[in-house]
Design an enzyme around this catalytic site. Sequence first.
Site: not given
Ligand code: NAP
Length: 497
Positions: A155, A253, A287
């Site tokens: 994102n 995060e 987020c």
């Molecule tokens: P996600 O599914 O957790 O993916 C984030 C990253 O982690 C991606 O690069 C993903 O790879 C990787 N990943 C997935 N499974 C993994 C595993 N088992 N081991 C290690 N890495 C793994 O999150 P998302 O849905 O893409 O992102 C949205 C979320 O991010 C929302 O919950 C949002 O609130 C949060 N967010 C938080 C912040 C903050 O600063 N608090 C900022 C932005 C977003 P792939 O690309 O291959 O799936």
Amino acid sequence: MTKELLNKDVLKNHINGEWEEPGELGSVNNPATGETIVKVPLSKGNSVDKAVRAAKEAQKEWAQVPAPMRAEIMFEVGRIMKERKEHISKLLTLENGKVLEEARGEVQEGIDMAFYMAGEGRRMFGQTTNAELKDKFAMSVRAPVGVVGLITPWNFPIAIATWKSFPAIMAGNAVIWKPATETPIMANELMEIFNEAGLTKGVVNVVYGRGSDVGEAMVHHDDIRVISFTGSSETGSNIAAECGRQLKKVSLEMGGKNAVIVMDDADLDLAADGIVWSAFGTSGQRCTACSRVIVHEDVKEDLEKLVLEKMKELKIGDGLNKDVKVGPIINQAGIDKIKSYIEIGKGEATLLVGGNELTGGEYKEGLFFEPTVFTDAKMDMRIAQEEIFGPVVTMIPVKSFEEAIEANNSVKYGLSSSIFTQDINKVFKAQRDLDTGIVYVNAGTTGAEIHLPFGGTKATGNGHRDSGVQALDVFTEWKAVYVDYSGKLQRAQIDVD
Ligand code: NAP
């Protein structure tokens, strides 16, 4: 458009200064048009091993480069990013979908972070202090950790990468970076810029691939001493559990369920502007997006009218079109999740506007969802508690300031919150009592600046912060140094006369 911006069909891992020939490939699609923009390697653990070996070697040399000299390269990174801002922004809109002016804002955050972190080359302050004994000097300095692993989401594919990689590099570490598989182009752009800026080979290595392959290989790798992760709470807590087992430092995060509070003395027009911008900007996929409005019951109807009026100006479509304000949803899983919460919301509260996926005509090829408002919700309903990550906002009427604070704090997350009020006493009470890492007054829930710490409390994080000088804490160890210049053995930590 794609061909003009990206002169390649396939991205490549970048390891030890070399572009690696890819094996298995996946497709990167423009969420606004469904068009395949580029192919991305779906690497496995062996690429992570190779990158870590290179990073370990490079880090030894890089850590010896004086920090002001590292800063020269970081300044150059910022300069090139600035020069290329429009180009990178358009590519960002193509792969992520966010509207171009938001993409420009995101790239600017990266530029700001480069210049801010370059300044750390001449700061990176430690502390000097008094020693307990005569003729003895005491100080603490920041030391690099070694090889660090960065796992970033789709994102904010460039801003978040800069919040992590720039402090890591400036502190003398080497980096393995796994970008989100949905948005790998930003990693290619940034890697090219690192190279052009003269970064020592092997200091940053990009490995593309799925989280379940590359991400897990990084988390399990003995020689990666820090994992800095941004993404969902579910993935983050699994990563933290594994890192805990290995005694590996981990910075997380994660999710949010951010609220705007509107008190009965608020400037309602301003509040409505803040709500519409922070709820529907980036299609609600920030987020920090506002997904709850906690509104004093005396002004609820007036506020709703204003919000609905302003929402009429939200043109939905391809973010490259100038008049579009709300772009697409990143993928089908995102649409499905939003739809499931629409059904949950209909059973719990009142649907005021929206609630539909847009499918026909100009929306035929892309993934679009109408900005949606629920009202008359209670703070404990699922739509008021769980992260939806789409253009959906829920109004929760309350009777008092105290109830508003309670509603804000009732969720498991603690990223961002905001209050609209003209009462200075309420402002100060709110900034003290809102249990979130970021608090806004008379502004929406989005708009963080890079020189302040970014992150959240409770299930949003684990106590670390991205950006700000605090980001250095993730990528450095504190080392205490004592220099005894008395010329004799002075015994410390025992009682002496
Ligand atoms: P996600 O599914 O957790 O993916 C984030 C990253 O982690 C991606 O690069 C993903 O790879 C990787 N990943 C997935 N499974 C993994 C595993 N088992 N081991 C290690 N890495 C793994 O999150 P998302 O849905 O893409 O992102 C949205 C979320 O991010 C929302 O919950 C949002 O609130 C949060 N967010 C938080 C912040 C903050 O600063 N608090 C900022 C932005 C977003 P792939 O690309 O291959 O799936």
